[in-house]
Design a protein around this motif. Sequence first.
Motif, short mmCIF file in Angstrom:
data_model
loop_
_atom_site.label_atom_id
_atom_site.label_comp_id
_atom_site.label_asym_id
_atom_site.label_seq_id
_atom_site.Cartn_x
_atom_site.Cartn_y
_atom_site.Cartn_z
N THR A 247 0.89 -1.29 -0.20
CA THR A 247 0.03 -0.19 0.07
C THR A 247 0.73 1.42 -0.01
N PRO A 248 1.84 1.25 0.87
CA PRO A 248 2.53 2.77 0.78
C PRO A 248 3.42 2.74 -0.32
N ILE A 251 1.44 4.03 -3.11
CA ILE A 251 1.24 5.37 -2.98
C ILE A 251 2.52 6.18 -3.38
N GLU A 280 4.49 8.25 3.96
CA GLU A 280 4.35 6.83 3.56
C GLU A 280 5.92 6.16 3.96
N ARG A 283 5.57 5.49 7.45
CA ARG A 283 4.88 4.25 7.78
C ARG A 283 5.51 3.13 7.38
#
Length: 461
Positions: A247-248, A251, A280, A283
């Motif tokens: 996911t990151p 992005i 990100e 994260r």
Amino acid sequence: MKIFGRFQRLSIKWRLTILFVILMVVLLVAFNMFLLWNMMKVLSQHEQRLLQQKAKAIGADLSTEIVEESYLNPDYLTRLLTNYTDSNQAILLLDINGTKLASVTGAGWEQNPWSADEADAIIYRTKIHLPVTASDIWLLIAERKEPLDSFIRILFINLFLASFGALLLSGFGGYAMTKLGLKPLDRLVVHIRDMNAHQLSARMSDSHVAAELGELVSAFNSLLDRVEESMKRQQQFVADASHELKTPLTIIDGYVRLLQRWGKHTSEVREEALAAIQQECGRLSRLIQDLLILAKVQRAPFAIQNIEIQSLVPVLQEVKQAWGSVFPHHIELTVQWREPLLVAIDRERIRQLLDILLDNAKKYTEKGSVSVYAYTERDVVCIDVEDTGIGIPQEELPHVFDRFYRVDKARGRSNGGSGLGLAIAQSIVQLHRGHISIKRTVTGGTKVHVTLPSAQLNEQE
């Protein structure tokens, strides 16, 4: 040692068969020796009784037929004794002084019967009183043991042949019974060989098998259950970790493409993209850090590295001071304890445990209070972290310690959570041989209960 090593390499069927045959050999040898010894004893006693009866008959004849003239006549005495002598016997009459009066030796004797030892002959002696003499005379009867030995040899040969046949039958029968009894084990071996990582759902039936093999089959099925569950968790972990990392990265890749297209000429787009990329990356860094921490606390050698017996109070004071300024004004934080709180802990890991629990309480408590209370109860030290937050649904409680599990995944991601915090907390508690549990409070919040073994009992010992 070589024989023992070869024996250990044999299959269970052959080992059991060999042990069964050895046991039968020992039992048969012991039984045959006991039988032969008793038979020899019985035969010897029987022959002694026969010789005793013959001696009584000879004594009766001598007492009734001998007169003084015939008593002094060796030929007459010899003829009288001949009537009672067979080929394997010898009879001797002696006066009280040991002088020979008469003797008869059967044809089977090749040596002097009165010089034979107990291994070659049975000798019976008794006194006889004659009315014509003033004193008694000695009567000796000797019998060769060779006929008895022949009977014993025949008996020994028959016992040997019977024992040999019994050993053959027991060997074949033992192998057949062992093979039949271990057939479920053979099926289990075939089942294991045919199994692969993608076919763990099949289970063996434990019906119609012996109790011991039934327990083995049950234990194997239980092992398969645990392995299958572990593989499912591992696959879920890989999938969740891949998703969390993807996911990151997706992005970041999107904003990099945005920069390549528009960021060179528009400062607002460039600043937005760089801020998002930085967020990100943070994260990703936190996620990787959590994974490294989880792997570290679950390493077996770590379990004995930095654990020392110490009081929990300094850690609680440190947590109270550090988190007091972090909590917002509308959430009240209280940290209380009741001494003594002596435990064997790794101070750094217990501080990390409290940080995880307080961080979760802070994230999901919009208003009200968060309280930490430590106390000793019997032989354990308890730590309770309770909040007045939004709580956890009852059906979700069994899964909160699973890796990457979130009660509300969207909310967890927005708050920066990776779903590894409680998994790390559980590993830390288990590392200290403790227990951790979570439940809903009456007000709808969450209460985390941690127990650690108290060191007071060991200190008193």
